[in-house]
Motif scaffolding. Structure first.
Motif, PDB file in Angstrom:
ATOM      1  N   ALA A  87       0.644  -1.057  -0.048  1.00  0.00           N
ATOM      2  CA  ALA A  87       0.192  -0.192   0.652  1.00  0.00           C
ATOM      3  C   ALA A  87       1.037   1.394  -0.015  1.00  0.00           C
ATOM      4  CB  ALA A  87      -0.899   0.236   1.393  1.00  0.00           C
ATOM      5  N   TYR A  88       1.882   1.616   1.126  1.00  0.00           N
ATOM      6  CA  TYR A  88       2.689   1.920   0.726  1.00  0.00           C
ATOM      7  C   TYR A  88       4.060   2.891  -0.397  1.00  0.00           C
ATOM      8  CZ  TYR A  88       5.690   5.716   3.158  1.00  0.00           C
ATOM      9  OH  TYR A  88       6.448   7.345   3.271  1.00  0.00           O
ATOM     10  N   ARG A  89       4.536   1.097  -0.647  1.00  0.00           N
ATOM     11  CA  ARG A  89       4.382   1.563  -2.017  1.00  0.00           C
ATOM     12  C   ARG A  89       3.782   1.713  -3.726  1.00  0.00           C
ATOM     13  NH1 ARG A  89       6.267  -3.580  -6.073  1.00  0.00           N
ATOM     14  NH2 ARG A  89       3.851  -3.914  -5.853  1.00  0.00           N
ATOM     15  N   TRP A  90       2.485   1.725  -3.169  1.00  0.00           N
ATOM     16  CA  TRP A  90       1.711   3.073  -4.235  1.00  0.00           C
ATOM     17  C   TRP A  90       1.826   4.184  -4.640  1.00  0.00           C
ATOM     18  CZ3 TRP A  90      -4.015   1.871  -4.287  1.00  0.00           C
ATOM     19  CH2 TRP A  90      -4.621   1.157  -5.952  1.00  0.00           C
ATOM     20  N   LYS A  91       1.458   4.532  -3.089  1.00  0.00           N
ATOM     21  CA  LYS A  91       1.984   6.352  -2.723  1.00  0.00           C
ATOM     22  C   LYS A  91       2.931   6.368  -4.122  1.00  0.00           C
ATOM     23  CE  LYS A  91       1.335   7.945   1.316  1.00  0.00           C
ATOM     24  NZ  LYS A  91       0.426   8.578   0.658  1.00  0.00           N
ATOM     25  N   PHE A  92       3.941   5.919  -3.888  1.00  0.00           N
ATOM     26  CA  PHE A  92       5.434   7.364  -5.137  1.00  0.00           C
ATOM     27  C   PHE A  92       5.235   7.294  -6.290  1.00  0.00           C
ATOM     28  CE2 PHE A  92       7.772   4.668  -2.015  1.00  0.00           C
ATOM     29  CZ  PHE A  92       7.722   5.860  -0.795  1.00  0.00           C
ATOM     30  N   ALA A  93       4.246   5.598  -6.949  1.00  0.00           N
ATOM     31  CA  ALA A  93       4.597   6.073  -8.365  1.00  0.00           C
ATOM     32  C   ALA A  93       2.381   6.571  -8.411  1.00  0.00           C
ATOM     33  CB  ALA A  93       2.842   4.414  -8.938  1.00  0.00           C
ATOM     34  N   HIS A  96       3.996  10.207  -7.862  1.00  0.00           N
ATOM     35  CA  HIS A  96       4.865  10.784  -9.855  1.00  0.00           C
ATOM     36  C   HIS A  96       3.568  11.530 -11.003  1.00  0.00           C
ATOM     37  CE1 HIS A  96       7.537  10.309 -12.560  1.00  0.00           C
ATOM     38  NE2 HIS A  96       6.803   9.507 -13.654  1.00  0.00           N
ATOM     39  N   MET A  97       2.434  11.100 -10.783  1.00  0.00           N
ATOM     40  CA  MET A  97       1.668  11.527 -11.346  1.00  0.00           C
ATOM     41  C   MET A  97       0.983  12.426 -10.962  1.00  0.00           C
ATOM     42  SD  MET A  97       0.149   7.947 -13.422  1.00  0.00           S
ATOM     43  CE  MET A  97      -0.788   6.725 -11.865  1.00  0.00           C
ATOM     44  N   MET A 232      10.659   7.766 -12.054  1.00  0.00           N
ATOM     45  CA  MET A 232       9.868   8.038 -10.864  1.00  0.00           C
ATOM     46  C   MET A 232      10.730   9.046 -10.275  1.00  0.00           C
ATOM     47  SD  MET A 232       7.736   5.672  -8.556  1.00  0.00           S
ATOM     48  CE  MET A 232       6.890   5.044  -9.788  1.00  0.00           C
ATOM     49  N   GLU A 233      10.526   9.651  -9.189  1.00  0.00           N
ATOM     50  CA  GLU A 233      11.501  10.742  -9.019  1.00  0.00           C
ATOM     51  C   GLU A 233      11.937   9.653  -7.292  1.00  0.00           C
ATOM     52  OE1 GLU A 233      11.613  14.887  -5.300  1.00  0.00           O
ATOM     53  OE2 GLU A 233       9.834  14.459  -6.982  1.00  0.00           O
ATOM     54  N   LYS A 234      11.367   8.840  -7.252  1.00  0.00           N
ATOM     55  CA  LYS A 234      11.205   7.970  -5.775  1.00  0.00           C
ATOM     56  C   LYS A 234      11.614   7.151  -6.234  1.00  0.00           C
ATOM     57  CE  LYS A 234       8.703  11.668  -1.945  1.00  0.00           C
ATOM     58  NZ  LYS A 234       7.752  11.258  -1.001  1.00  0.00           N
ATOM     59  N   LYS A 235      11.884   5.887  -6.973  1.00  0.00           N
ATOM     60  CA  LYS A 235      12.462   5.073  -7.206  1.00  0.00           C
ATOM     61  C   LYS A 235      13.054   4.356  -6.158  1.00  0.00           C
ATOM     62  CE  LYS A 235      15.995   6.126 -10.629  1.00  0.00           C
ATOM     63  NZ  LYS A 235      16.306   7.723 -10.582  1.00  0.00           N
ATOM     64  N   TRP A 236      14.135   5.022  -5.961  1.00  0.00           N
ATOM     65  CA  TRP A 236      14.588   3.894  -5.226  1.00  0.00           C
ATOM     66  C   TRP A 236      14.024   3.352  -3.876  1.00  0.00           C
ATOM     67  CZ3 TRP A 236      18.262   1.318  -7.868  1.00  0.00           C
ATOM     68  CH2 TRP A 236      19.063   2.337  -8.640  1.00  0.00           C
ATOM     69  N   HIS A 241      10.667  -1.234  -1.231  1.00  0.00           N
ATOM     70  CA  HIS A 241       9.238  -2.111  -0.625  1.00  0.00           C
ATOM     71  C   HIS A 241       9.232  -2.670  -2.039  1.00  0.00           C
ATOM     72  CE1 HIS A 241       7.698   0.776   2.220  1.00  0.00           C
ATOM     73  NE2 HIS A 241       8.770   1.658   1.796  1.00  0.00           N
ATOM     74  N   SER A 242       9.513  -2.641  -3.258  1.00  0.00           N
ATOM     75  CA  SER A 242       9.187  -4.286  -4.029  1.00  0.00           C
ATOM     76  C   SER A 242      10.158  -5.563  -3.637  1.00  0.00           C
ATOM     77  CB  SER A 242       9.442  -3.449  -5.528  1.00  0.00           C
ATOM     78  OG  SER A 242       8.775  -2.654  -5.409  1.00  0.00           O
ATOM     79  N   PHE A 243      11.162  -5.150  -3.432  1.00  0.00           N
ATOM     80  CA  PHE A 243      12.238  -6.060  -3.024  1.00  0.00           C
ATOM     81  C   PHE A 243      11.488  -6.365  -1.182  1.00  0.00           C
ATOM     82  CE2 PHE A 243      14.716  -5.017  -5.737  1.00  0.00           C
ATOM     83  CZ  PHE A 243      15.472  -6.335  -6.831  1.00  0.00           C
TER      84      PHE A 243
END
Length: 343
Positions: A87-93, A96-97, A232-236, A241-243
């Protein structure tokens, strides 16, 4: 509740694209997507059940009674962090939009999507985008695009798991394959596979078939999704979070091996192989119904675990995970409108 969600789904698609009239073909296709995976799951359960003697079935019941459920509970506790991280990772994407969303809605949408996937495979991704549109006013197409990008990253990480597992367990898998498939047949399969690969490349480049054109369009969309992550600005943090999500998946599986004495001393490499095949089983039927325990038992047989113990372990993992998904999904269904009364 699911009818209401499907109604919202229709509204979301109507807002973002022209409405498509329902046809008999689409209705039949929808029902087949529900019935066929369930039928396959039941068929696998019946097949596996018929392989056991009455004594073995009684032995398997004993595993469920004597299992250490502390480790089951611990594995589910670890699983919660995977839900939170997704859920938190989703915020980054979404950020970005240009969309700022509430974490609570992201989390409940994720929980509901897992729950919906128990009924219709892969329909949960649509429900996530629908919920986001309804409660956060994010266009359906853009919300769904972020979910597609997530799936691409998840697939890449899963492929990494496959490679690492094969690297560490190559000898065991090689001996298993050679035991059932003669070397001559393996050579012929390799030659056929190579020729088929070359033919596919030629067809992909030069063919104008409708099916190939559709596949190229989908691949183009997947490439666009990956590029969106790159820019994405916060890609790292997104990749971290993906890993971490997949780390929780694996740890949830690994912790459960200590619930049974028969599986508690399995090597890490063997657990990784079982995890990979178990993840593949999730796509065969509704969240691995019937297929997950069967594949897990077959892999554990390679490492000296009896068929009954391996099957019991597979069902312990699958049932506990499914119960967690059902509970979180139902709670999210109830809380989502309550916590968004002003929407």
């Amino acid at each position: 509740m699911q009818d209401a969600l499907e109604h919202s789904d229709a509204e979301a698609v109507r807002d973002d694209s022209p409405q498509q009239p329902k046809t008999w073909k689409s209705i039949v296709s929808k029902w087949l997507s529900i019935v066929l995976p369930l039928a396959l799951g039941f068929a696998l359960i019946v097949y596996q059940y018929n392989q056991f003697t009455p004594q073995q079935l009684q032995e398997m019941k004993g595993y469920f009674v004597s299992a250490n459920y502390f480790y089951i509970g611990l594995s589910l506790f670890v699983a919660l962090f995977g839900f939170l991280s997704r859920a938190y990772r989703w915020k980054f994407a979404l950020e970005h939009m240009g969309y700022q969303t509430h974490f609570k809605n992201n989390l409940m949408a994720v929980c509901i999507s897992y729950f919906i996937n128990l009924t219709i495979p892969r329909s949960g991704e649509i429900s996530r985008a629908v919920i986001l549109k309804k409660y956060e006013d994010v266009p359906f197409s853009k919300g769904f695009g972020t979910i597609v990008a997530e799936r691409i990253v998840d697939l890449a990480i899963f492929f990494l798991f496959v490679c690492v597992s094969l690297l560490f367990q190559f000898r065991t898998l090689k001996n298993f394959i050679l035991e059932y498939i003669p070397v001559e047949k393996l050579i012929w399969l390799a030659v056929i596979g190579f020729v088929g690969f070359i033919a596919f490349i030629v067809i992909w480049i030069y063919s104008r078939w409708t099916l190939i054109e559709k596949l190229k369009t989908k691949v183009s969309g997947l490439t666009e999704g990956l590029l969106s992550i790159y820019y994405m600005e916060k890609k790292w943090p997104y990749l971290f979070h993906s890993f971490f999500i997949w780390f929780t998946y694996f740890m949830m599986f690994y912790i459960t091996i200590f619930a049974l004495p028969e599986t508690s001393d399995i090597r890490l490499g063997a657990v990784m192989i079982a995890f990979v095949f178990g993840s593949l089983a999730m796509g065969f039927t509704n969240s691995g119904f019937g297929a997950f325990p069967l594949l897990i038992a077959q892999i554990f047989l390679l490492y000296g675990v009896s068929n009954t113990a391996g099957t019991a372990f597979g069902w312990l993992v699958w049932i506990s995970q499914t119960l967690l998904i059902v509970v979180l999904g139902l709670v999210s269904f109830i809380l989502l409108p309550v916590l968004n009364r002003n929407k």
